[in-house]
Design an enzyme around this catalytic site. Sequence first.
Site, PDB file in Angstrom:
ATOM      1  N   ASP A   1       0.786  -1.238   0.000  1.00 51.43           N
ATOM      2  CA  ASP A   1       0.000   0.000   0.000  1.00 51.43           C
ATOM      3  C   ASP A   1       0.815   1.283   0.000  1.00 51.43           C
ATOM      4  OD1 ASP A   1       1.085  -0.020   2.527  1.00 51.43           O
ATOM      5  OD2 ASP A   1      -0.751  -0.715   3.502  1.00 51.43           O
TER       6      ASP A   1
ATOM      7  N   GLU B   1      -0.344  -9.058  -0.861  1.00 50.67           N
ATOM      8  CA  GLU B   1      -0.919  -8.436   0.339  1.00 50.67           C
ATOM      9  C   GLU B   1      -2.105  -7.554  -0.054  1.00 50.67           C
ATOM     10  OE1 GLU B   1       1.562  -7.252   3.962  1.00 50.67           O
ATOM     11  OE2 GLU B   1       0.609  -5.349   3.496  1.00 50.67           O
TER      12      GLU B   1
ATOM     13  N   GLU C   1      -2.158   5.117   2.813  1.00 52.38           N
ATOM     14  CA  GLU C   1      -2.104   3.686   2.483  1.00 52.38           C
ATOM     15  C   GLU C   1      -3.471   3.083   2.156  1.00 52.38           C
ATOM     16  OE1 GLU C   1      -0.576   5.087   5.103  1.00 52.38           O
ATOM     17  OE2 GLU C   1       1.559   4.728   4.767  1.00 52.38           O
TER      18      GLU C   1
ATOM     19  N   HIS D   1       6.247   5.665  12.711  1.00 56.26           N
ATOM     20  CA  HIS D   1       6.513   6.408  11.476  1.00 56.26           C
ATOM     21  C   HIS D   1       5.257   6.907  10.767  1.00 56.26           C
ATOM     22  CE1 HIS D   1       5.152   3.437   8.472  1.00 56.26           C
ATOM     23  NE2 HIS D   1       5.631   2.519   9.251  1.00 56.26           N
TER      24      HIS D   1
ATOM     25  N   ARG E   1       2.293   8.606   9.005  1.00 54.92           N
ATOM     26  CA  ARG E   1       2.016  10.014   8.679  1.00 54.92           C
ATOM     27  C   ARG E   1       0.939  10.627   9.566  1.00 54.92           C
ATOM     28  NH1 ARG E   1       4.478   9.670   3.803  1.00 54.92           N
ATOM     29  NH2 ARG E   1       4.807  11.660   2.778  1.00 54.92           N
TER      30      ARG E   1
ATOM     31  N   HIS F   1      13.028   5.528  12.718  1.00 62.56           N
ATOM     32  CA  HIS F   1      12.829   5.680  11.275  1.00 62.56           C
ATOM     33  C   HIS F   1      13.666   6.858  10.768  1.00 62.56           C
ATOM     34  CE1 HIS F   1      10.760   6.339   7.454  1.00 62.56           C
ATOM     35  NE2 HIS F   1      10.105   5.202   7.624  1.00 62.56           N
TER      36      HIS F   1
HETATM   37  C1  UD1 Z   1       6.705   4.991   3.530  1.00 68.37           C
HETATM   38  C2  UD1 Z   1       5.318   4.625   2.983  1.00 68.37           C
HETATM   39  C3  UD1 Z   1       4.499   3.926   4.065  1.00 68.37           C
HETATM   40  C4  UD1 Z   1       5.267   2.751   4.657  1.00 68.37           C
HETATM   41  C5  UD1 Z   1       6.638   3.234   5.150  1.00 68.37           C
HETATM   42  C6  UD1 Z   1       7.454   2.085   5.664  1.00 68.37           C
HETATM   43  C7  UD1 Z   1       4.210   6.127   1.360  1.00 68.37           C
HETATM   44  C8  UD1 Z   1       3.553   7.414   1.145  1.00 68.37           C
HETATM   45  N1  UD1 Z   1       4.608   5.856   2.626  1.00 68.37           N
HETATM   46  O1  UD1 Z   1       6.514   5.953   4.538  1.00 68.37           O
HETATM   47  O2  UD1 Z   1       3.302   3.448   3.511  1.00 68.37           O
HETATM   48  O3  UD1 Z   1       4.536   2.232   5.741  1.00 68.37           O
HETATM   49  O4  UD1 Z   1       7.329   3.833   4.045  1.00 68.37           O
HETATM   50  O5  UD1 Z   1       8.555   2.535   6.392  1.00 68.37           O
HETATM   51  O6  UD1 Z   1       4.402   5.377   0.434  1.00 68.37           O
HETATM   52  N2  UD1 Z   1      14.226   8.308   4.639  1.00 68.37           N
HETATM   53  C9  UD1 Z   1      15.610   8.190   4.616  1.00 68.37           C
HETATM   54  N3  UD1 Z   1      16.164   6.977   4.331  1.00 68.37           N
HETATM   55  C10 UD1 Z   1      15.418   5.876   4.056  1.00 68.37           C
HETATM   56  C11 UD1 Z   1      14.000   6.000   4.091  1.00 68.37           C
HETATM   57  C12 UD1 Z   1      13.422   7.225   4.371  1.00 68.37           C
HETATM   58  O7  UD1 Z   1      16.335   9.147   4.865  1.00 68.37           O
HETATM   59  O8  UD1 Z   1      15.981   4.819   3.785  1.00 68.37           O
HETATM   60  C13 UD1 Z   1      13.619   9.632   4.944  1.00 68.37           C
HETATM   61  C14 UD1 Z   1      13.725  10.621   3.780  1.00 68.37           C
HETATM   62  O9  UD1 Z   1      13.952  11.879   4.310  1.00 68.37           O
HETATM   63  C15 UD1 Z   1      12.331  10.545   3.153  1.00 68.37           C
HETATM   64  C16 UD1 Z   1      11.481  10.337   4.379  1.00 68.37           C
HETATM   65  O10 UD1 Z   1      12.223   9.453   5.203  1.00 68.37           O
HETATM   66  O11 UD1 Z   1      12.012  11.732   2.444  1.00 68.37           O
HETATM   67  C17 UD1 Z   1      10.104   9.802   4.149  1.00 68.37           C
HETATM   68  O12 UD1 Z   1      10.094   8.616   3.352  1.00 68.37           O
HETATM   69  P1  UD1 Z   1       8.719   8.189   2.600  1.00 68.37           P
HETATM   70  O13 UD1 Z   1       8.943   6.933   1.844  1.00 68.37           O
HETATM   71  O14 UD1 Z   1       8.179   9.353   1.850  1.00 68.37           O
HETATM   72  O15 UD1 Z   1       7.703   7.968   3.781  1.00 68.37           O
HETATM   73  P2  UD1 Z   1       7.680   6.951   4.974  1.00 68.37           P
HETATM   74  O16 UD1 Z   1       7.166   7.687   6.145  1.00 68.37           O
HETATM   75  O17 UD1 Z   1       8.974   6.236   5.076  1.00 68.37           O
HETATM   76  N1  UDP Z   2      12.117  -3.478  10.518  1.00 67.38           N
HETATM   77  C1  UDP Z   2      13.493  -3.634  10.337  1.00 67.38           C
HETATM   78  N2  UDP Z   2      14.349  -2.806  11.033  1.00 67.38           N
HETATM   79  C2  UDP Z   2      13.905  -1.864  11.885  1.00 67.38           C
HETATM   80  C3  UDP Z   2      12.488  -1.698  12.050  1.00 67.38           C
HETATM   81  C4  UDP Z   2      11.631  -2.508  11.343  1.00 67.38           C
HETATM   82  O1  UDP Z   2      13.942  -4.485   9.580  1.00 67.38           O
HETATM   83  O2  UDP Z   2      14.723  -1.165  12.489  1.00 67.38           O
HETATM   84  C5  UDP Z   2      11.195  -4.335   9.741  1.00 67.38           C
HETATM   85  C6  UDP Z   2      10.085  -5.005  10.513  1.00 67.38           C
HETATM   86  O3  UDP Z   2      10.484  -6.260  11.022  1.00 67.38           O
HETATM   87  C7  UDP Z   2       8.981  -5.150   9.477  1.00 67.38           C
HETATM   88  C8  UDP Z   2       9.199  -3.935   8.580  1.00 67.38           C
HETATM   89  O4  UDP Z   2      10.526  -3.484   8.828  1.00 67.38           O
HETATM   90  O5  UDP Z   2       9.135  -6.306   8.683  1.00 67.38           O
HETATM   91  C9  UDP Z   2       8.184  -2.879   8.912  1.00 67.38           C
HETATM   92  O6  UDP Z   2       8.544  -1.683   8.333  1.00 67.38           O
HETATM   93  P1  UDP Z   2       7.807  -0.323   8.672  1.00 67.38           P
HETATM   94  O7  UDP Z   2       7.311  -0.352  10.078  1.00 67.38           O
HETATM   95  O8  UDP Z   2       8.739   0.760   8.273  1.00 67.38           O
HETATM   96  O9  UDP Z   2       6.603  -0.310   7.628  1.00 67.38           O
HETATM   97  P2  UDP Z   2       5.081  -0.804   7.679  1.00 67.38           P
HETATM   98  O10 UDP Z   2       5.074  -2.263   7.951  1.00 67.38           O
HETATM   99  O11 UDP Z   2       4.371   0.011   8.718  1.00 67.38           O
HETATM  100  O12 UDP Z   2       4.578  -0.471   6.309  1.00 67.38           O
END
Ligand code: UD1
Ligand code: UDP
Length: 378
Positions: free
Chosen positions: A98, A120, A134, A209, A211, A242
């Site tokens: 999602d 999923e 999502e 994390h 939103r 995160h």
């Molecule tokens: C995203 C997904 C969310 C998912 C989550 C899992 C969308 C809109 N959101 O949210 O559904 O549950 O990932 O974690 O698709 N960043 C880094 N390094 C990384 C990853 C992220 O620096 O490896 C920082 C960056 O500044 C980036 C920000 O996190 O701009 C947000 O990342 P983004 O993918 O937009 O949103 P998430 O909150 O991670």
């Molecule tokens: N996870 C990981 N390292 C971390 C935190 C989470 O590998 O430090 C794994 C966790 O076991 C799960 C996935 O990341 O499988 C969940 O990711 P996140 O919570 O970012 O996303 P969501 O599941 O909410 O979309």
Amino acid sequence: MYLGKVMVVFGTRPEAIKMAPVIKELEKIDNIRTVVAVTAQHRDMLDQVLHLFQIIPDYDLDLMKKQQDLYSITTGVLNGLREILEKERPDLVLVHGDTTTTFVAALAAFYEKIPVGHVEAGLRTHNKYSPFPEEMNRSLTARLAELHFAPTDTARENLLMESVAAFKIWVTGNTVIDALLDTVHPDYQFPPDFPALDFKHRLLLVTTHRRENWGNKMRDIYEALIELADEFKDIEVVFPVHKNPIVKDVAMEMLGNRERFHLIEPLDYEPFANLMKNSYLILTDSGGLQEEAPSLGKPVLVLRDTTERPEAVKAGTVKLVGTNRQAIVKEARLLLSSQAEYEKMAFAINPYGDGKASQRIVKVISEFLYVRSSGMKN
Ligand code: UD1
Ligand code: UDP
């Protein structure tokens, strides 16, 4: 007989963890060509998973920006995938879950008239703003998909209610259990550079994390953690933070210098999954953790107002507590002070799968491609 080409597209950490077993399974089939395209909506958190599962993407859009928003991810994925899809012309595009990558990859495939498989599929809260974005991403992906891989019967029911044809839905289990069972081992040794946790203490594992929790809700959650650590001197809070600065900055400011708080970088999946196994209690707004923790017998307090994963709530190992400080403290206090209450929640159940979801998904994909390549109508 060559069956065809599957392009697996994903962009974030959880998608990568949950798609890795599917890719491994696809790669076992000689007559299917598997192409992996990552959008890198996440960068470092994605690379951690690619490295662990030894996945080398064929394409990498390298999209992530420090301050990305929904518009920039959407347009980046759409424009980036266009050329790849035009060049590769896969017979199926496989997306997961999602995220914005999920929905937009499905949309791009639709523009190219390429069928989409959705792993999923069917999770719903029925509230379009929670989780945001999502719930809408997965609903729209369902409109675009041909093959729906629902992890549970509940997810299947949700799709049927939206008039998805029954013959296009397969209940497979969740591939996260495939990944988890491969990763958690009773004799696992944490790496030498692992933070100095006192495993004699009770570990509270925390992740946040979402939103819809940004801002005051997140602050309330962190206040609750402070209160709990003040009250229970035998707990340590382990919080792999995160990478998003919107989360990280507040977490560091409020919890960074506190005794018995370990704010650490996101962990690789292997130490993280094994840390879950060694935790006493998990507090999270994550989706994936709600699926993993029950199978490890760990109670989860979900820091959200809604969940699309009602199965473990029904079974009793997951409780939806929301983000109110007092509510979080009350529920956590109960589990920290009453062995009986703890034991009511701490039992291993597995409503999300038996570790064979990827095999089932790949079997369906093979059949789909076979019918297609034989010129029969899918
Ligand atoms: C995203 C997904 C969310 C998912 C989550 C899992 C969308 C809109 N959101 O949210 O559904 O549950 O990932 O974690 O698709 N960043 C880094 N390094 C990384 C990853 C992220 O620096 O490896 C920082 C960056 O500044 C980036 C920000 O996190 O701009 C947000 O990342 P983004 O993918 O937009 O949103 P998430 O909150 O991670
Ligand atoms: N996870 C990981 N390292 C971390 C935190 C989470 O590998 O430090 C794994 C966790 O076991 C799960 C996935 O990341 O499988 C969940 O990711 P996140 O919570 O970012 O996303 P969501 O599941 O909410 O979309």
